[in-house]
Write a protein that holds these residues in place. Structure first.
Motif, short mmCIF file in Angstrom:
data_model
loop_
_atom_site.label_atom_id
_atom_site.label_comp_id
_atom_site.label_asym_id
_atom_site.label_seq_id
_atom_site.Cartn_x
_atom_site.Cartn_y
_atom_site.Cartn_z
N PRO A 1 -7.49 7.20 10.38
CA PRO A 1 -8.61 7.60 9.52
C PRO A 1 -9.16 8.98 9.91
O PRO A 1 -9.22 9.32 11.09
N LYS A 2 -9.53 9.74 8.88
CA LYS A 2 -10.07 11.09 9.10
C LYS A 2 -11.61 11.07 9.06
O LYS A 2 -12.19 10.35 8.24
N ASN A 3 -12.23 11.86 9.90
CA ASN A 3 -13.69 12.04 9.92
C ASN A 3 -14.48 10.78 10.25
O ASN A 3 -15.65 10.66 9.91
N MET A 4 -13.81 9.81 10.87
CA MET A 4 -14.51 8.57 11.16
C MET A 4 -15.43 8.75 12.38
O MET A 4 -15.09 9.48 13.31
N ALA A 5 -16.58 8.08 12.34
CA ALA A 5 -17.50 8.14 13.46
C ALA A 5 -17.11 7.08 14.48
O ALA A 5 -17.38 5.90 14.29
N LEU A 6 -16.43 7.52 15.55
CA LEU A 6 -16.03 6.56 16.57
C LEU A 6 -17.20 6.20 17.49
O LEU A 6 -17.29 5.13 18.03
N SER A 7 -18.09 7.18 17.64
CA SER A 7 -19.25 6.94 18.50
C SER A 7 -20.47 7.58 17.85
O SER A 7 -20.33 8.37 16.91
N ASP A 8 -21.65 7.29 18.36
CA ASP A 8 -22.87 7.90 17.83
C ASP A 8 -22.87 9.40 18.06
O ASP A 8 -23.40 10.18 17.28
N LYS A 9 -22.21 9.79 19.17
CA LYS A 9 -22.08 11.21 19.50
C LYS A 9 -21.37 11.98 18.37
O LYS A 9 -21.77 13.07 17.99
N ASP A 10 -20.31 11.33 17.84
CA ASP A 10 -19.56 11.93 16.73
C ASP A 10 -20.49 12.28 15.57
O ASP A 10 -20.29 13.26 14.87
N TYR B 1 0.83 -1.19 0.00
CA TYR B 1 0.00 0.00 0.00
C TYR B 1 0.87 1.25 0.00
O TYR B 1 1.94 1.26 0.60
N SER B 2 0.38 2.29 -0.66
CA SER B 2 1.12 3.55 -0.69
C SER B 2 1.13 4.16 0.71
O SER B 2 0.32 3.81 1.57
N LYS B 3 2.05 5.12 0.90
CA LYS B 3 2.16 5.82 2.18
C LYS B 3 0.84 6.50 2.54
O LYS B 3 0.42 6.50 3.70
N ILE B 4 0.21 7.09 1.53
CA ILE B 4 -1.05 7.82 1.78
C ILE B 4 -2.14 6.84 2.23
O ILE B 4 -2.89 7.12 3.16
N VAL B 5 -2.19 5.68 1.59
CA VAL B 5 -3.19 4.68 1.97
C VAL B 5 -2.98 4.27 3.42
O VAL B 5 -3.92 4.23 4.23
N LYS B 6 -1.74 4.02 3.76
CA LYS B 6 -1.42 3.59 5.13
C LYS B 6 -1.79 4.68 6.13
O LYS B 6 -2.36 4.39 7.18
N GLU B 7 -1.47 5.93 5.79
CA GLU B 7 -1.78 7.05 6.68
C GLU B 7 -3.28 7.08 6.97
O GLU B 7 -3.71 7.22 8.11
N HIS B 8 -4.08 6.94 5.93
CA HIS B 8 -5.53 7.01 6.11
C HIS B 8 -6.10 5.77 6.80
O HIS B 8 -7.13 5.83 7.44
N PHE B 9 -5.39 4.64 6.64
CA PHE B 9 -5.85 3.43 7.31
C PHE B 9 -5.52 3.47 8.80
O PHE B 9 -6.36 3.17 9.65
N PHE B 10 -4.29 3.86 9.11
CA PHE B 10 -3.90 3.86 10.52
C PHE B 10 -4.46 5.07 11.28
O PHE B 10 -4.67 4.99 12.48
N ILE C 1 -11.20 1.12 3.90
CA ILE C 1 -11.15 2.10 4.99
C ILE C 1 -10.40 3.35 4.54
O ILE C 1 -10.87 4.48 4.70
N ALA C 2 -9.25 3.15 3.89
CA ALA C 2 -8.46 4.30 3.45
C ALA C 2 -9.21 5.12 2.39
O ALA C 2 -9.16 6.34 2.40
N SER C 3 -9.92 4.45 1.49
CA SER C 3 -10.58 5.23 0.44
C SER C 3 -11.79 5.99 0.99
O SER C 3 -12.06 7.10 0.54
N THR C 4 -12.49 5.46 1.99
CA THR C 4 -13.57 6.24 2.59
C THR C 4 -13.01 7.45 3.32
O THR C 4 -13.56 8.55 3.25
N SER C 5 -11.90 7.23 4.03
CA SER C 5 -11.28 8.32 4.76
C SER C 5 -10.85 9.43 3.80
O SER C 5 -11.10 10.61 4.03
#
Lengths: 401, 142
Positions: free
Chosen positions: B24-33, B13-22, B79-83
């Motif tokens: 992730p941006k804007n992910m909903a960790l909880s329902d509150k999010d 995987y590219s560096k960018i893919v890994k960055e977004h996988f490890f 995961i990386a592409s959604t992020s």
């Protein structure tokens, strides 16, 4: 970072003692064993000594051991070799739904060559029913191949019983014993098999070497033609160093078998029990008659490849039955053959232990696994309980693309 | 896309893919999010049996996607592409709906610096989830 290697079913680390035996054949003893001069004779003697060692362990005669280039090649040689040589005796051949691709893809190929193939079902733990085999054998059945111990879920078949059924019906029986060699009975006389495949890379030996045990009188046709080595069955200059390494490795696993079984069974059961404490986790494969080094579980609502990559980042190496990790984008045929839904197969992880694994390493890994499963579940839009997933037993649909 | 399988077997995987996988941006960790962004559109695509499910919540203001949250069941690429997609539609003050609807799998792929050949289908799901969310928003607006 310290590495924790849980992928011994994929391949094992070459034992130092094995490597030491091999090295002279890369240095001074480089002769071609087919040469008539002393350099050749030296290499020939090494091969014949190795063959003797292997035959002693397998309880057969030297002439019944064929050295090949891999477990895959041995499987191919047994299956194509026997079926093509004996096709005038019948066109029906039998295998199971949980074979390694080195076996199943040969059967698929033979069905294109006009053979009639039966793929036997297995139960929810991966066992073949002896009765099913009995019923499947017809007047025109010539050959059966059943994996001794499954590489994904660790199920150990009752090979003795299955071989006996074939013997009584006059059908040739082959078993792929690549995963079994370290932990199971590989006395071919006692097992009653006609052919058996072993592989160097699973027994702490070198990669690129396998053997096919072929009982005297069992006739097969070569799949490689050339200089007529290995009694005309497997042409090609022998890989002397690998053959020497294979024999040494087999000797070592044979000597250390009981000790390893005891140690690994205890570690395996501890590992499984701890993993099952993670909510919504399911064990794939049996509790009893399971390879002492095999752990395979599914964690609901997460996808195996993601977990594999997270663990990889921590130096923990495992394997998954998820579609995402396979070249054909299909989930594991073994995890689904035991009645699991594709969801459970996508979520399956295999941790295969080896002789260097310690309880401390398992504890470290458990900590990471638990955290990462939690993390991935938070990221997942799915919220199935493992029971719900177990109930879903639908066929894999056209996926991807 | 039909010849994905014919391509190489690269799993790196590219560096960018890994960055977004490890990370992730804007992910909903909880329902509150999710509640916090006051979403007015939600879309989901994929199937658990196929190993990929994506759900995306968007918050649209004045025709622009201001905020977004997502959850994905799937592999690294999914995961990386959604992020990455979530970044693309919310950066620079938010993307206009008309533009967001035009995002293709290739656009996501390009921003990720590519994916292993037989993982390309994962990025397709991202743009579909977004389209479904926009459709839901438009329906809610009526």
């Amino acid at each position: 970072m310290k590495e924790i290697y849980f992928d011994n079913a994929a391949t094992t680390k070459t034992d130092k003692r094995v490597l030491k035996e091999m090295l002279p054949y890369f240095k001074g003893k480089y002769g071609n064993p087919n040469s008539m001069h002393n350099k050749g004779i030296e290499a020939r003697q090494a091969i014949e000594e190795a063959r003797q060692k292997v035959s002693n362990i397998l309880n057969c005669s030297k002439e019944e051991i064929i050295f090949t280039g891999s477990g895959t090649e041995s499987d191919n040689l047994a299956i194509f070799g026997y079926a093509r040589k004996n096709r005038d005796k019948g066109k029906h051949i039998i295998t199971t739904k949980i074979e390694h691709h080195a076996v199943s893809h040969c059967f698929e190929r033979l069905s294109k060559e006009g053979f009639d193939v039966t793929f036997l079902d297995v139960d929810s733990e991966g066992f073949v029913f002896a009765e099913d085999l009995k019923k499947a054998i017809r007047n025109d059945t010539i050959f059966v191949s059943i994996i001794y111990a499954n590489n994904e879920i660790g199920t150990i078949q009752n090979i003795k019983e299955l071989a006996k059924i074939c013997k009584e019906k006059g059908v040739a029986f082959h078993t792929d014993a690549c995963q079994a060699a370290n932990y199971c009975n590989i006395d071919v006389l006692d097992l009653g098999v006609d052919m058996m495949t072993l592989n160097g890379s699973k027994i702490y030996g070198p990669k690129g070497v396998g053997i096919l045990y072929k009982k005297k009188g069992v006739e097969i046709e070569p799949i490689l033609y050339g200089g007529g080595q290995e009694n005309g069955i497997r042409s090609g200059t022998e890989n002397v160093a690998n053959i020497v390494g294979f024999a040494k490795a087999l000797e070592l696993v044979y000597e250390e078998k009981e000790k390893e079984i005891r140690k690994l069974t205890e570690l395996r059961d501890y590992f499984i029990n701890e993993l099952l404490k993670i909510p919504d986790t399911k064990l794939n494969g049996p509790r009893e008659n399971r390879l002492p080094n095999n752990v395979n579980v599914s964690f609901a609502n997460i996808e195996g490849e993601s977990l594999l990559l997270l663990l990889n980042e921590e130096g923990i190496f495992a394997s998954t039955g998820s579609a995402c990790s396979s070249k054909d984008l299909a989930p594991s045929h073994v995890v689904t053959a035991i009645g699991n839904s594709p969801e459970i197969a996508h979520s399956s992880m295999r941790f295969s232990l080896g002789k260097d694994i310690t309880k401390k390493q398992i504890d470290i890994a458990l900590g990471f696994i638990e955290n990462f499963v939690k993390k991935l579940r938070k990221m997942s839009p799915l919220d199935f309980s493992i029971e719900e997933l177990i109930m879903k037993n639908k066929k894999a649909r056209e996926c991807g693309e | 896309m039909a010849d994905i399988k014919k391509h190489g077997k690269e799993w790196f995987y590219s560096k960018i893919v890994k960055e977004h996988f490890f990370h992730p941006k804007n992910m909903a960790l909880s329902d509150k999010d999710i509640e916090l962004i006051r979403p007015n559109g939600v879309g989901e695509v994929g199937s658990p049996a196929c190993g990929d499910v994506m759900r995306m919540w968007i918050s649209v203001e004045n025709g622009k996607i201001k905020r977004c949250r997502w959850r994905t069941f799937g592999c690294t690429s999914a995961i990386a592409s959604t992020s990455m997609l979530s970044v693309m539609i919310t950066e620079k003050g938010g993307m206009k709906l008309e533009e967001a609807e035009k995002i293709t799998a290739k656009d996501i792929l390009d921003r990720l610096g590519g994916l292993p050949p037989n993982k390309i289908h994962c990025s397709v799901l991202g743009d579909q989830a977004l389209k479904a969310a926009i459709k839901d928003y438009r329906k809610n607006e009526k």
